[in-house]
Design a protein around this motif. Structure first.
Motif, PDB file in Angstrom:
ATOM      1  N   LEU A   2     -22.463  53.035 -21.232  1.00  0.00           N
ATOM      2  CA  LEU A   2     -21.826  52.772 -19.843  1.00  0.00           C
ATOM      3  C   LEU A   2     -20.320  53.248 -20.042  1.00  0.00           C
ATOM      4  O   LEU A   2     -20.063  53.964 -18.863  1.00  0.00           O
ATOM      5  N   SER A   3     -19.684  53.240 -21.119  1.00  0.00           N
ATOM      6  CA  SER A   3     -18.317  53.915 -21.219  1.00  0.00           C
ATOM      7  C   SER A   3     -18.385  55.542 -20.990  1.00  0.00           C
ATOM      8  O   SER A   3     -17.811  55.899 -20.454  1.00  0.00           O
ATOM      9  N   LEU A   4     -19.385  56.070 -21.694  1.00  0.00           N
ATOM     10  CA  LEU A   4     -19.693  57.350 -21.720  1.00  0.00           C
ATOM     11  C   LEU A   4     -19.744  57.885 -20.192  1.00  0.00           C
ATOM     12  O   LEU A   4     -19.565  58.864 -19.776  1.00  0.00           O
ATOM     13  N   TYR A   5     -20.941  57.211 -19.613  1.00  0.00           N
ATOM     14  CA  TYR A   5     -21.379  57.523 -18.286  1.00  0.00           C
ATOM     15  C   TYR A   5     -20.054  57.134 -17.115  1.00  0.00           C
ATOM     16  O   TYR A   5     -19.748  57.980 -16.313  1.00  0.00           O
ATOM     17  N   LEU A   6     -19.614  55.951 -17.155  1.00  0.00           N
ATOM     18  CA  LEU A   6     -18.725  55.619 -16.057  1.00  0.00           C
ATOM     19  C   LEU A   6     -17.123  56.035 -16.450  1.00  0.00           C
ATOM     20  O   LEU A   6     -16.565  56.419 -15.280  1.00  0.00           O
ATOM     21  N   LEU A   7     -16.938  55.903 -17.565  1.00  0.00           N
ATOM     22  CA  LEU A   7     -15.464  56.100 -17.821  1.00  0.00           C
ATOM     23  C   LEU A   7     -15.268  57.539 -18.240  1.00  0.00           C
ATOM     24  O   LEU A   7     -14.036  58.235 -18.013  1.00  0.00           O
ATOM     25  N   GLU A   8     -16.072  58.169 -19.092  1.00  0.00           N
ATOM     26  CA  GLU A   8     -15.911  59.545 -19.571  1.00  0.00           C
ATOM     27  C   GLU A   8     -16.507  60.667 -18.911  1.00  0.00           C
ATOM     28  O   GLU A   8     -16.118  61.965 -18.984  1.00  0.00           O
ATOM     29  N   GLY A   9     -17.295  60.308 -17.786  1.00  0.00           N
ATOM     30  CA  GLY A   9     -17.713  61.085 -17.006  1.00  0.00           C
ATOM     31  C   GLY A   9     -19.220  62.116 -17.439  1.00  0.00           C
ATOM     32  O   GLY A   9     -19.390  63.061 -16.885  1.00  0.00           O
ATOM     33  N   TYR A  10     -19.624  61.514 -18.522  1.00  0.00           N
ATOM     34  CA  TYR A  10     -20.887  62.201 -19.134  1.00  0.00           C
ATOM     35  C   TYR A  10     -22.108  62.022 -18.230  1.00  0.00           C
ATOM     36  O   TYR A  10     -22.212  60.620 -17.629  1.00  0.00           O
ATOM     37  N   ASP A  11     -22.934  62.729 -18.118  1.00  0.00           N
ATOM     38  CA  ASP A  11     -24.310  62.473 -17.405  1.00  0.00           C
ATOM     39  C   ASP A  11     -25.156  62.210 -18.538  1.00  0.00           C
ATOM     40  O   ASP A  11     -25.131  62.141 -19.757  1.00  0.00           O
ATOM     41  N   HIS A  12     -26.306  61.466 -18.280  1.00  0.00           N
ATOM     42  CA  HIS A  12     -27.422  61.083 -19.042  1.00  0.00           C
ATOM     43  C   HIS A  12     -27.821  62.182 -19.971  1.00  0.00           C
ATOM     44  O   HIS A  12     -28.279  61.765 -21.031  1.00  0.00           O
ATOM     45  N   GLU A  13     -28.324  63.346 -19.427  1.00  0.00           N
ATOM     46  CA  GLU A  13     -28.580  64.397 -20.509  1.00  0.00           C
ATOM     47  C   GLU A  13     -27.570  64.619 -21.550  1.00  0.00           C
ATOM     48  O   GLU A  13     -27.978  64.764 -22.575  1.00  0.00           O
ATOM     49  N   GLU A  14     -26.308  64.443 -21.180  1.00  0.00           N
ATOM     50  CA  GLU A  14     -25.227  64.758 -22.138  1.00  0.00           C
ATOM     51  C   GLU A  14     -25.106  63.497 -23.038  1.00  0.00           C
ATOM     52  O   GLU A  14     -24.818  63.747 -24.372  1.00  0.00           O
ATOM     53  N   ILE A  15     -25.378  62.332 -22.499  1.00  0.00           N
ATOM     54  CA  ILE A  15     -25.070  61.175 -23.541  1.00  0.00           C
ATOM     55  C   ILE A  15     -26.439  61.296 -24.416  1.00  0.00           C
ATOM     56  O   ILE A  15     -26.398  61.017 -25.644  1.00  0.00           O
ATOM     57  N   GLY A  16     -27.457  61.448 -24.017  1.00  0.00           N
ATOM     58  CA  GLY A  16     -28.337  61.916 -24.900  1.00  0.00           C
ATOM     59  C   GLY A  16     -28.314  62.786 -26.018  1.00  0.00           C
ATOM     60  O   GLY A  16     -28.652  62.431 -27.150  1.00  0.00           O
ATOM     61  N   GLN A  17     -27.815  63.879 -25.647  1.00  0.00           N
ATOM     62  CA  GLN A  17     -27.325  65.146 -26.737  1.00  0.00           C
ATOM     63  C   GLN A  17     -26.398  64.206 -27.518  1.00  0.00           C
ATOM     64  O   GLN A  17     -26.530  64.618 -28.734  1.00  0.00           O
ATOM     65  N   VAL A  18     -25.445  63.756 -27.201  1.00  0.00           N
ATOM     66  CA  VAL A  18     -24.336  63.272 -27.914  1.00  0.00           C
ATOM     67  C   VAL A  18     -24.719  62.068 -28.841  1.00  0.00           C
ATOM     68  O   VAL A  18     -24.659  61.882 -30.063  1.00  0.00           O
ATOM     69  N   LEU A  19     -25.468  61.120 -28.441  1.00  0.00           N
ATOM     70  CA  LEU A  19     -26.058  60.149 -29.115  1.00  0.00           C
ATOM     71  C   LEU A  19     -27.399  60.280 -29.842  1.00  0.00           C
ATOM     72  O   LEU A  19     -28.044  59.295 -30.544  1.00  0.00           O
ATOM     73  N   ASN A  20     -27.955  61.265 -29.630  1.00  0.00           N
ATOM     74  CA  ASN A  20     -29.386  61.851 -30.266  1.00  0.00           C
ATOM     75  C   ASN A  20     -30.444  60.748 -29.792  1.00  0.00           C
ATOM     76  O   ASN A  20     -31.032  60.406 -30.311  1.00  0.00           O
TER      77      ASN A  20
END
Length: 185
Positions: free
Chosen positions: A140-158
Motif C-alpha cells: 500500500l505504501s509503495l503504491y499509494l505513497l511512493e508512486g510505484y505501479d504493481h509491476e515495479e512493486i513486484g520487481q522490488v519485492l520479488n
C-alpha cells in the motif's frame, strides 16, 4: 527558481564525487527527512527506519562516483532507501500470500472536504496504515505513497504483479475496516 534548485543539487553531487565532506553533509541535510519518511512507511519502526537511512546514505556516498546523473540524486537515493527497507523486511522473513484470479475493485469515491479536514483524514489514514500487517502496509505504501505501479512493486519485492495487486486489494479492505472501527470511514 526550479533550475537554480536543480543546479545547486547537481553541484553538490559533483562536489561530493570530488570528496567534499561538506557537500555530502549538505546532501544528507537536504534529503534525510524525506528518506526517513520513506523508510518508516515501509518498515513501520522508527529505529529500523533510522538504521535504513544511515545505511542508505553510506551506500549512496560510497557509490556516488557511479552515479551518472541520468536521474535526480533524490530519485536515485530513494531507490536505495526502498531497496534497503525491503531487504530489512526480507530479513524479517516476511511471508507473502499469493492469490490468483482475485477481482480488482474500484477505488472508493473521493469525498469533497476542506483542506484542514483533508489533512486530518490523511493523518488518520497514515496512522491506520501502521496497524496493517506488514505485507499489506508495504504494498500500500509503495503504491499509494511512493508512486510505484504493481509491476515495479513486484520487481522490488520479488513477487508477481498479481500478488502485488492482491496484497493491495486486501490492504485497502483491511484499512477500510480499521478506519471504520476508528470512526473515520
Amino acid at each position: 527558481m526550479e533550475a537554480l534548485y536543480i543546479d545547486k543539487h547537481y553541484q553538490l553531487v559533483v562536489e561530493c564525487k570530488q570528496g567534499s565532506k561538506k557537500a555530502c553533509y549538505e546532501l544528507y541535510r537536504l534529503y534525510s527527512k524525506a528518506m526517513l519518511n520513506v523508510a518508516f512507511r515501509i518498515v513501520n519502526n522508527m529505529d529500523e527506519a533510522e538504521d535504513v537511512l544511515q545505511e542508505s546514505f553510506l551506500d549512496a556516498f560510497n557509490k556516488v562516483k557511479d552515479f551518472r546523473q541520468e536521474t535526480t540524486f533524490g530519485l536515485w537515493l530513494k531507490q536505495i532507501v526502498v531497496n534497503r527497507s525491503i531487504n530489512l523486511l526480507r530479513k524479517r522473513k516476511l511471508e507473502w500470500v499469493e492469490m490468483e484470479n482475485e477481482q480488482l475493485e474500484n477505488i472508493a469515491d473521493e469525498e469533497t472536504c476542506d483542506d484542514d479536514e483533508m489533512l486530518y483524514k490523511v493523518a488518520q489514514v497514515k496512522e491506520a496504515m501502521k496497524l496493517l500487517p506488514e505485507g499489506y502496509r508495504v504494498v500500500l505504501s509503495l503504491y499509494l505513497l511512493e508512486g510505484y505501479d504493481h509491476e515495479e512493486i513486484g520487481q522490488v519485492l520479488n513477487i508477481t504483479e498479481n500478488t502485488s495487486r492482491t496484497q493491495f486489494l486486501r490492504a485497502k479492505r483491511k484499512l477500510s475496516e480499521v478506519l471504520k472501527i476508528k470512526g473515520v470511514a
